[in-house]
Design an enzyme around this catalytic site. Structure first.
Site, PDB file in Angstrom:
ATOM      1  N   CYS A 246       0.835  -1.208   0.000  1.00  0.00           N
ATOM      2  CA  CYS A 246       0.000   0.000   0.000  1.00  0.00           C
ATOM      3  C   CYS A 246       0.869   1.258   0.000  1.00  0.00           C
ATOM      4  O   CYS A 246       0.486   2.292  -0.554  1.00  0.00           O
ATOM      5  CB  CYS A 246      -0.958   0.005   1.181  1.00  0.00           C
ATOM      6  SG  CYS A 246      -0.151  -0.115   2.797  1.00  0.00           S
TER       7      CYS A 246
ATOM      8  N   HIS B  20      -1.347   1.715   7.436  1.00  0.00           N
ATOM      9  CA  HIS B  20      -1.896   1.550   6.086  1.00  0.00           C
ATOM     10  C   HIS B  20      -1.799   2.882   5.358  1.00  0.00           C
ATOM     11  O   HIS B  20      -2.056   3.947   5.941  1.00  0.00           O
ATOM     12  CB  HIS B  20      -3.361   1.091   6.151  1.00  0.00           C
ATOM     13  CG  HIS B  20      -3.987   0.901   4.795  1.00  0.00           C
ATOM     14  ND1 HIS B  20      -3.488   0.001   3.878  1.00  0.00           N
ATOM     15  CD2 HIS B  20      -5.042   1.519   4.201  1.00  0.00           C
ATOM     16  CE1 HIS B  20      -4.235   0.047   2.778  1.00  0.00           C
ATOM     17  NE2 HIS B  20      -5.166   0.969   2.955  1.00  0.00           N
TER      18      HIS B  20
END
Length: 916
Positions: A326, A850
């Site tokens: 990510c 994230h």
């Protein structure tokens, strides 16, 4: 692996001459479809050594001679390409020969034109033979690339439970893939259909046989589903039956998909699984689907079924998460949506590839990035793209990003920008340049010289777009030696710790009438005391030895308190307080203070039956009287007139500067203010006449109040704004949004970054005058700003014992980031205005975080959230969060239209391609 026996040897000079001539001719006539051959670099280098050394040993009379003991390279043996072969893949593949996935041109292999290979192979024999085709990767016939790694695809025939691997060029058509699939499974072509089966999901029926696999977005190592259809009674059974469904079905499905894909909160897996509907429909449409017609509407293009639709915006393609990637997806989306990069990589950038740069990546990183960018901007569907080919290149050239651990998106951005710059550096041979000292020259001249020297060695699209210039000033604390350099920067890394200093604003009033009220803003220690503020203001206004400053807090147009205690904490002064600072002469005796409070007619509450009502306004003036001294009415009037003199309208400044004595100033009052009538009232409402009568000034803990009543006529004779405009201590408005604690302004972060600070002991500076290492003070200034300004917010803090993430909310502007006042080059008249267009976000902790990206499509003037494969529209208010990590700003000029991220450009490119 077939090996060929060598032919009889030719003289080395003959071999070299033949190969040279053939190579020159082949390169001049190279075209798409030509065959090139891989040969191991090890063998090629041995042949080069052989022919060069042999030629160098030939004397002028043609005879050979060798010095005793010299080691002459022998003629190479047969060509041996076995070190390029990956034997492990042959065990799981029916393909004849597979090469290693991590080969690098120049390091592991050399590409030879077919004619050169045939000569060498005929002379030396050996093998195995590794042919590769030249393909066109651009928009001109000269944009050729050798496809060393054709697509490796797994064909799946589910009905029989069979599978096989094939290699096929990405420039081959769907029809060729269909033919290869039928041959692999011995099927009848009319009874077979193939599907894009990426991720074991039916994404699109591949029925447009003329389309290339590259245009169909087929990726390396993906699956292709092969289905057998049976035709009976006019109906089609099996997975291909959707082809004959009515137009209503397709229009409903396509419209539903576009709506759902943009809806926030749609789960990623649903988006990926259902997106095949749109791709089935769009697969038969030409790229012109996304072109705008002259009237502004999207052209209605017709596919094989005769249907029409409107295309969704370009640039809304997500990236698959390969496993903790990510961070990479977030960084890539920010870069590919940078307008200048979109334009550059969608055009013909291959001619700027620098394969010889020893600091680069033989051009492969730029090629991989350009290919990925084109896929993300390609029309014809919104299915997520796999960044696996790019990840493989990244891992090859930056081992720190290999594997599937979580990394820092800013560190990746720094590597990518630097790596792309080196791969695209237009300078092939860097000159050595030694920048000289300033030697009394102006900063502008020295800065331009440093920048010209930098461009002489570094010239690429990255430099054009992202690089600016610092002014760095070092001062030796011992001898005062000043060293000024001008260094390039790619991004700004701003600290998030709350500033240790505080900015405070106050207005200084001169009580002798020498200067008008002047506003000053100074920096003081945040936990400092009143003496720190007095010292900073004294330095700012050039306070003289015989003068002092008296700070007063003003409320309701009167002095509320004096800040005379030098150890008073500055934290007791609020940001919205208003401070007046009075510049007074030092007296030997104790003094009484008089504050002159201004009043004007209160027209709102006035009536004809009573005296004129007066309303306080403005900032009071302050005078001091030695205690136990007699003061007359004339003295009081003179004090007021003297302080008001700099505020008179149409004042002759040259006349003011010549006033150096009381008698001269007194004379000027009679001259310039003959029609200026002051009405002074004491606190008992008694008029103070301009006479020699003694006026009692009572001792007061604060200051005796006298009122100055202003008529409307007299108010017109002074610049009232000098009395009315008293700013707040801290002038930032509107209040910053606050989440997760106290908010921090982006401007405050920039101030902290540019603040003068001593170097850390580990980073001492060698003073050329002292000839010793010194802990110099360092000051950074912004001298030249780039077109795209990348700002890194330093959220991650490291020490020997702890690692932590700062969750500080930074209040950064989305529009009108004004950096004009931060530019040290004062001769630059251009305003430095920027607009936000991308943000790399980090959520969570350092251990389990994230990354996402917020991207603005400028064409639409709309923001989107890119969360790996999921893309959804968001409101502008959602962009500013405490997760913001890297900010991307683009320069905005006056009358500058919205710069496209690239969708209109890509549409034009598709239009040209379709016509060609």
């Amino acid at each position: 692996m077939e090996m060929v026996v060598a032919a009889p040897a030719l003289p080395a000079e003959v071999e070299m001459a033949l190969i040279r001539d053939i190579t020159v001719a082949a390169e001049a006539q190279a075209k798409e479809g030509d065959t090139f051959y891989l040969i191991t670099t090890r063998w090629w280098q041995s042949w080069i050594d052989y022919v060069i050394q042999d030629l160098s040993s030939v004397t002028s009379n043609g005879s050979h001679h060798h010095e005793f003991g010299s080691k002459t390279p022998r003629r190479p043996g047969p060509i041996d390409n076995t070190d390029l072969i990956d034997d492990t893949t042959l065990e799981v593949s029916n393909m004849e020969i597979e090469i290693h996935d991590t080969l690098v041109e120049g390091r592991d292999y050399i590409l030879l034109p077919q004619q050169v290979w045939e000569k060498l192979h005929g002379w030396y024999g050996g093998g195995p033979t590794l042919p590769r085709k030249a393909i066109n990767t651009g928009f001109s016939q000269t944009d050729l690339t050798i496809e060393v790694y054709p697509l490796r695809l797994q064909l799946l025939l589910m009905s029989r439970g069979e599978q096989t691997f094939i290699r096929i060029s990405k420039k081959d058509t769907v029809g060729e893939l269909h033919k290869r699939a039928c041959e692999a499974f011995e099927l009848v072509p009319d009874e077979v259909c193939i599907w894009d089966y990426y991720g074991r999901t039916k994404h699109a029926l591949m029925d447009n046989l003329e389309r290339t696999l590259d245009d169909a977005n087929i990726q390396m190592d993906q699956d292709i589903l092969v289905e057998i259809t049976t035709v009976a009674n006019g109906n089609v059974d099996g997975g291909c039956m959707s082809l004959v469904k009515g137009n209503d079905f397709f229009e409903r499905e396509s419209a539903s998909l576009i709506t759902d894909a943009a809806r926030p909160g749609l789960p990623n897996e649903n988006f990926a699984a259902n997106n095949y509907t749109s791709r089935v429909y769009n697969s038969s449409l030409t790229p012109n689907l996304y072109l705008r017609s002259p009237n502004g509407d999207l052209d209605n293009m017709h596919g094989s079924s005769g249907m029409s639709t409107r295309g969704s915006p370009l640039g809304l393609t997500g990236l698959l998460n390969l496993g903790n990637t990510c961070y990479m997806n977030s960084a890539i989306q920010c870069l590919v949506h940078t307008p200048q990069f979109t334009r550059y990589f969608c055009e013909d950038y291959h001619r700027e590839i620098n394969r010889q740069n020893p600091l680069g990546n033989v051009g492969e990183l730029a090629l991989a990035f350009g290919e990925l960018l084109r896929k993300l901007w390609a029309p014809g569907g919104r299915a997520p793209v796999s960044p696996r080919p790019f990840k493989m290149k990244l891992s090859r050239f930056a081992s720190q990003f290999s594997g599937y651990n979580q990394h820092d998106s800013q560190e990746l951005l720094a590597f990518l920008l630097d790596g792309l710059h080196e791969d695209l550096n237009r300078v092939k041979h860097r000159p050595y340049i030694n920048s000289g000292d300033a030697d009394g020259r102006s900063d502008e001249e020295v800065a331009d010289e440093y920048w010209a020297n930098h461009i002489a060695r570094n010239n690429s699209i990255i430099v054009d777009v992202c690089q600016g210039q610092y002014k760095s000033t070092l001062v030796c604390p011992v001898c005062g030696k000043v060293s000024v350099t001008f260094d390039p920067f790619m991004y700004l890394s701003l600290p998030l710790q709350f500033a240790s200093t505080r900015s405070m604003t106050a207005v200084i009033f001169s009580c002798d009438g020498s200067l008008p009220p002047t506003q000053f803003t100074v920096n003081v220690p945040k936990q400092g005391r009143c003496r720190d503020l007095l010292q900073a203001l004294g330095n700012a206004c050039s306070l003289k030895n015989g003068e002092k400053l008296l700070i007063a807090e003003i409320r309701n147009h009167k002095i509320y308190r004096f800040l005379e205690d030098p150890v008073l904490q500055l934290s007791t002064i609020s940001d919205d307080d208003r401070l007046a600072v009075y510049r007074l002469p030092k007296l030997e005796k104790r003094a009484n203070y008089i504050q002159f409070v201004h009043r004007r007619e209160d027209l709102e509450h006035g009536n004809n039956n009573c005296l004129t009502p007066w309303k306080p306004y403005g900032v009071p003036l302050l005078a001091q009287i030695p205690r136990n001294e007699t003061v007359t009415g004339f003295d009081i009037h003179e004090l007021v007139r003297k302080m008001l003199l700099p505020m008179l309208r149409n004042q002759d400044s040259s006349h003011l500067s010549a006033q150096s004595s009381v008698s001269t100033r007194t004379h000027s009052y009679d001259t310039d203010c003959s029609n200026f009538q002051l009405q002074l009232i004491d606190d008992s409402n008694t008029v103070i006449e301009k006479s020699n009568d003694t006026i009692r000034v009572p001792q007061s803990s604060l200051a005796t109040v006298f009122f100055v009543n202003w008529s409307k006529a007299d108010l017109k004779k002074i610049n009232t704004h000098r009395l009315e405009d008293l700013p707040e201590v801290f002038m930032y408005a509107p209040p910053a949004k606050r989440t997760r604690g106290e908010a921090l302004s982006l401007y405050a972060c920039l101030d902290a970054f540019l603040r003068e600070e001593p170097l850390v002991p580990e980073d001492m500076w060698y003073c050329p005058r002292c000839k010793e290492q010194r802990q110099a003070s360092k000051k950074l200034d912004l001298w030249r700003l780039p077109e795209v300004l990348v700002i890194h917010l330093k959220r991650f803090s490291f020490s020997r014992s702890t690692k932590q993430k700062l969750e500080t909310f930074v209040n950064f502007p989305l529009h009108n980031l004004d950096l004009t006042t931060y530019i040290a080059n004062k001769k630059s008249s251009d305003r430095q205005m920027y607009e936000l267009y991308a943000v790399s976000n980090h959520y969570g902790s350092m251990a389990s975080g994230h990354y996402t990206a917020h991207i603005k499509l400028v064409d639409e003037n709309r923001w989107y959230n890119f969360d790996d494969s999921h893309v959804a529209a968001i409101d502008e208010e959602e962009v500013r969060t405490a997760a913001a990590y890297v900010l991307f700003y683009r320069r905005v000029r006056e009358q500058d239209g919205a710069t496209s991220n690239g969708s209109q450009l890509y549409a034009k490119r598709s239009h040209r391609s379709s016509h060609r």
